[in-house]
Scaffold this active site. Structure first.
Site, PDB file in Angstrom:
ATOM      1  CB  SER A 135      -9.494  31.530  -8.357  1.00 24.76           C
ATOM      2  OG  SER A 135     -10.314  30.386  -7.716  1.00 24.76           O
ATOM      3  NE  ARG A 201      -4.262  20.905  -5.068  1.00 27.74           N
ATOM      4  CZ  ARG A 201      -4.271  22.001  -5.240  1.00 27.74           C
ATOM      5  NH1 ARG A 201      -5.119  22.818  -4.835  1.00 27.74           N
ATOM      6  NH2 ARG A 201      -3.227  22.811  -6.131  1.00 27.74           N
ATOM      7  CG  ASP A 289     -13.017  28.193 -14.808  1.00 26.73           C
ATOM      8  OD1 ASP A 289     -13.327  27.297 -14.192  1.00 26.73           O
ATOM      9  OD2 ASP A 289     -12.417  29.178 -14.305  1.00 26.73           O
ATOM     10  CG  HIS A 318     -10.361  27.401 -11.729  1.00 32.27           C
ATOM     11  ND1 HIS A 318     -10.871  28.843 -12.114  1.00 32.27           N
ATOM     12  CD2 HIS A 318      -9.819  27.417 -10.726  1.00 32.27           C
ATOM     13  CE1 HIS A 318     -10.582  29.228 -10.987  1.00 32.27           C
ATOM     14  NE2 HIS A 318      -9.931  28.643 -10.205  1.00 32.27           N
ATOM     15  CG  ASP A 319      -5.453  24.667 -11.855  1.00 29.94           C
ATOM     16  OD1 ASP A 319      -5.651  25.834 -10.926  1.00 29.94           O
ATOM     17  OD2 ASP A 319      -5.322  23.720 -11.364  1.00 29.94           O
TER      18      ASP A 319
HETATM   19  C1  LIG Z   1       5.566  26.567  -1.716  1.00 37.64           C
HETATM   20  C2  LIG Z   1       5.002  26.384  -2.854  1.00 37.64           C
HETATM   21  O1  LIG Z   1       5.040  25.632  -3.749  1.00 37.64           O
HETATM   22  S1  LIG Z   1       3.336  27.541  -3.196  1.00 37.64           S
HETATM   23  C3  LIG Z   1       3.191  27.692  -4.656  1.00 37.64           C
HETATM   24  C4  LIG Z   1       2.660  26.803  -5.571  1.00 37.64           C
HETATM   25  N1  LIG Z   1       1.489  26.565  -5.960  1.00 37.64           N
HETATM   26  C5  LIG Z   1       0.751  27.708  -6.075  1.00 37.64           C
HETATM   27  O2  LIG Z   1       1.151  28.882  -6.151  1.00 37.64           O
HETATM   28  C6  LIG Z   1      -0.708  27.433  -6.314  1.00 37.64           C
HETATM   29  C7  LIG Z   1      -1.002  27.536  -7.957  1.00 37.64           C
HETATM   30  N2  LIG Z   1      -0.610  26.484  -8.696  1.00 37.64           N
HETATM   31  C8  LIG Z   1      -1.118  25.320  -9.042  1.00 37.64           C
HETATM   32  O3  LIG Z   1      -2.142  25.025  -8.542  1.00 37.64           O
HETATM   33  C9  LIG Z   1      -0.171  24.423  -9.824  1.00 37.64           C
HETATM   34  O4  LIG Z   1       1.182  24.390  -9.711  1.00 37.64           O
HETATM   35  C10 LIG Z   1      -0.515  24.592 -11.499  1.00 37.64           C
HETATM   36  C11 LIG Z   1      -2.045  24.409 -11.542  1.00 37.64           C
HETATM   37  C12 LIG Z   1       0.095  25.919 -11.777  1.00 37.64           C
HETATM   38  C13 LIG Z   1       0.330  23.570 -12.199  1.00 37.64           C
HETATM   39  O5  LIG Z   1      -0.066  22.365 -11.569  1.00 37.64           O
HETATM   40  P1  LIG Z   1       0.870  21.189 -11.640  1.00 37.64           P
HETATM   41  O6  LIG Z   1       0.400  20.127 -10.757  1.00 37.64           O
HETATM   42  O7  LIG Z   1       2.329  21.686 -11.791  1.00 37.64           O
HETATM   43  O8  LIG Z   1       0.829  20.597 -13.117  1.00 37.64           O
HETATM   44  P2  LIG Z   1       0.255  19.293 -13.787  1.00 37.64           P
HETATM   45  O9  LIG Z   1      -1.173  19.136 -13.364  1.00 37.64           O
HETATM   46  O10 LIG Z   1       0.589  19.362 -15.276  1.00 37.64           O
HETATM   47  O11 LIG Z   1       1.057  18.091 -12.904  1.00 37.64           O
HETATM   48  C14 LIG Z   1       2.454  17.894 -13.039  1.00 37.64           C
HETATM   49  C15 LIG Z   1       2.873  17.116 -11.850  1.00 37.64           C
HETATM   50  O12 LIG Z   1       2.291  15.811 -11.900  1.00 37.64           O
HETATM   51  C16 LIG Z   1       3.164  14.676 -12.015  1.00 37.64           C
HETATM   52  N3  LIG Z   1       2.443  13.909 -12.771  1.00 37.64           N
HETATM   53  C17 LIG Z   1       1.940  13.987 -14.090  1.00 37.64           C
HETATM   54  N4  LIG Z   1       1.374  12.776 -14.821  1.00 37.64           N
HETATM   55  C18 LIG Z   1       1.430  12.023 -13.331  1.00 37.64           C
HETATM   56  C19 LIG Z   1       0.985  10.631 -13.434  1.00 37.64           C
HETATM   57  N5  LIG Z   1       0.155  10.090 -14.158  1.00 37.64           N
HETATM   58  N6  LIG Z   1       1.166   9.994 -11.918  1.00 37.64           N
HETATM   59  C20 LIG Z   1       1.871  10.681 -11.216  1.00 37.64           C
HETATM   60  N7  LIG Z   1       2.233  11.985 -11.524  1.00 37.64           N
HETATM   61  C21 LIG Z   1       2.049  12.624 -12.440  1.00 37.64           C
HETATM   62  C22 LIG Z   1       4.200  15.463 -12.862  1.00 37.64           C
HETATM   63  O13 LIG Z   1       5.550  14.753 -12.896  1.00 37.64           O
HETATM   64  C23 LIG Z   1       4.352  16.949 -12.168  1.00 37.64           C
HETATM   65  O14 LIG Z   1       5.195  16.591 -10.926  1.00 37.64           O
HETATM   66  P3  LIG Z   1       5.915  17.805 -10.145  1.00 37.64           P
HETATM   67  O15 LIG Z   1       4.998  18.841  -9.752  1.00 37.64           O
HETATM   68  O16 LIG Z   1       6.369  17.092  -9.177  1.00 37.64           O
HETATM   69  O17 LIG Z   1       6.940  18.221 -11.276  1.00 37.64           O
HETATM   70  N1  LIG Z   2      -5.006  25.502  -8.411  1.00 38.22           N
HETATM   71  C1  LIG Z   2      -5.032  26.815  -7.607  1.00 38.22           C
HETATM   72  C2  LIG Z   2      -6.210  27.631  -8.167  1.00 38.22           C
HETATM   73  C3  LIG Z   2      -7.563  27.333  -7.416  1.00 38.22           C
HETATM   74  O1  LIG Z   2      -8.320  28.229  -7.660  1.00 38.22           O
HETATM   75  C4  LIG Z   2      -4.625  26.770  -6.178  1.00 38.22           C
HETATM   76  O2  LIG Z   2      -4.397  25.581  -5.613  1.00 38.22           O
HETATM   77  O3  LIG Z   2      -4.590  28.069  -5.828  1.00 38.22           O
END
Ligand SMILES: CC(=O)SCCNC(=O)CCNC(=O)[C@H](O)C(C)(C)COP(=O)(O)OP(=O)(O)OC[C@H]1O[C@@H](n2cnc3c(N)ncnc32)[C@H](O)[C@@H]1OP(=O)(O)O
Ligand SMILES: N[C@@H](CCO)C(=O)O
Length: 337
Positions: A135, A201, A289, A318-319
């Site tokens: 990305s 977001r 994606d 994409h994710d």
């Molecule tokens: C300090 C830091 O954290 S920085 C580093 C972290 N982030 C990064 O590195 C950026 C890259 N990562 C990301 O973009 C994301 O973490 C990803 C794409 C890898 C995964 O996305 P996630 O949001 O974890 O996964 P997903 O889309 O399955 O959603 C799960 C979350 O939504 C919540 N959820 C799911 N369905 C629902 C709903 N219907 N209503 C409300 N909440 C919900 C879950 O309980 C879960 O919550 P949690 O994250 O508090 O455990």
């Molecule tokens: N979901 C990821 C990837 C975006 O390309 C982020 O928040 O960094």
């Protein structure tokens, strides 16, 4: 694990010609640098991640993962303009004695790469064995590969493009429009624009996932339900989750950087620029994606001489690049063979 910090006293002259005086680069390293073994793996992170790659890409990067500190010296630096330790809009500008906020200079992908290059020299790294990015991270990796060439052996480019698309720019603009209508965006506090950023977001999520993701994860079981849908609370939750760890200035800045990405700028064309990358390259696309369709990765693979192309599948669109570590490990393993 906390990041290390490198303060570069000379600052950085940006592509715009402006001097960014206060240059701090936050970074993580894992393992030991061994020039004899040529063991450097450098990770360029995407939009909202940080330099702790073991945290957000575990399963591919970790003690027992394919990229591990026993064999590799792994480096990941937080990008300029972000909010995880490197100089960004909430950093205090020494000249004005307060945070930059709206006055933070406009950066480009090439400026992000210039900061990586400063850190590479500071760490005394001559050759990089593998440079990997997805990305916005892929944009950096591509730009840096163009510059590094003989100091780089392998490029792994995922879910990204050679030039940001009108489609991607339109998504980013819609997200900035959401921030701009937040009345607090006119103020200058750490929290300005945060409500708008939640909506941003939520919009972004639609481009990171797809119809099937929502169908499989957010469908209702109660046929009589008329409100309070799971998909609605999911969008709200995702906005809140980002607002708890990011700021609207960085979000705005980084989305602008993405919009301006074009490997061909000032180099005749993207095709011409890509043809000059003389590095063994693996390009990986995620078949579902929507934001960076696989045609964009095929274009990159077709134009870098000898590049290999591989595809992974994911419910997450994409994710998927952040979540499909097993498939990624497999295609990366066969690339090195
Ligand atoms: C300090 C830091 O954290 S920085 C580093 C972290 N982030 C990064 O590195 C950026 C890259 N990562 C990301 O973009 C994301 O973490 C990803 C794409 C890898 C995964 O996305 P996630 O949001 O974890 O996964 P997903 O889309 O399955 O959603 C799960 C979350 O939504 C919540 N959820 C799911 N369905 C629902 C709903 N219907 N209503 C409300 N909440 C919900 C879950 O309980 C879960 O919550 P949690 O994250 O508090 O455990
Ligand atoms: N979901 C990821 C990837 C975006 O390309 C982020 O928040 O960094």
């Amino acid at each position: 694990m906390n990041p290390k910090y490198y303060k570069h006293k000379a600052g950085l002259i940006l592509e715009s010609g402006q001097l960014l005086q206060d240059l701090t680069i936050a970074y993580h390293t894992y393992g030991e640098y061994d020039p004899q073994k040529n063991n450097v793996v450098w990770v360029c992170h995407a939009l909202t991640a940080n330099s702790d790659v073991f945290d957000w890409w575990s399963g591919l990067f970790g003690e027992d993962d394919y990229f591990n500190p026993k064999e590799h010296f792994i480096v990941c630096a937080n990008i300029l303009g972000s909010c995880y330790g490197s100089t960004g809009p909430l950093s205090v500008c020494e000249e004005i004695g307060k945070p930059y906020y709206h006055e933070f200079p406009n950066l480009t992908v090439r400026d992000l790469v210039a900061a990586h290059e400063i850190l590479r020299l500071e760490l005394g790294i001559e050759r990089i064995h593998t440079l990997i990015g997805s990305s916005l991270g892929g944009m950096q990796a591509l730009e840096w590969a163009y510059n590094l060439n003989s100091n780089l052996e392998h490029l792994i480019f995922l879910a990204s493009n050679a030039q940001h698309s009108p489609w991607g720019i339109a998504f980013n603009e819609s997200q900035r429009m959401a921030i701009a209508v937040d009345p607090t965006w006119k103020e200058s506090t750490n929290a300005s624009g945060l409500e708008g950023m939640k909506t941003a977001r939520s919009i972004a999520l639609l481009s990171y996932r797809n119809y099937q993701t929502y169908q499989d994860t957010q469908s209702e079981t109660d046929q009589d339900k008329q409100d309070d849908f799971k998909a609605s609370s999911y969008q709200n939750y995702q906005g809140l989750k980002l607002a708890n760890r990011f700021n609207a200035y960085s979000y705005w800045e980084l989305s602008k950087i993405m919009d301006g990405h074009n490997i061909g700028r000032g180099r005749i064309s993207p095709e011409k620029a890509l043809s000059q990358i003389q590095v063994k390259t693996l390009v990986i696309g995620v078949e579902s994606d929507l934001l960076f369709p696989i045609a964009e990765q095929k274009f990159v693979a077709q134009n870098i001489p000898g590049a290999q192309y591989a595809e992974i599948s994911s419910l997450y669109g994409h994710d998927g690049f952040l979540l499909e570590q097993k498939q990624l490990t497999k295609v990366i393993q066969s690339f090195y063979k």
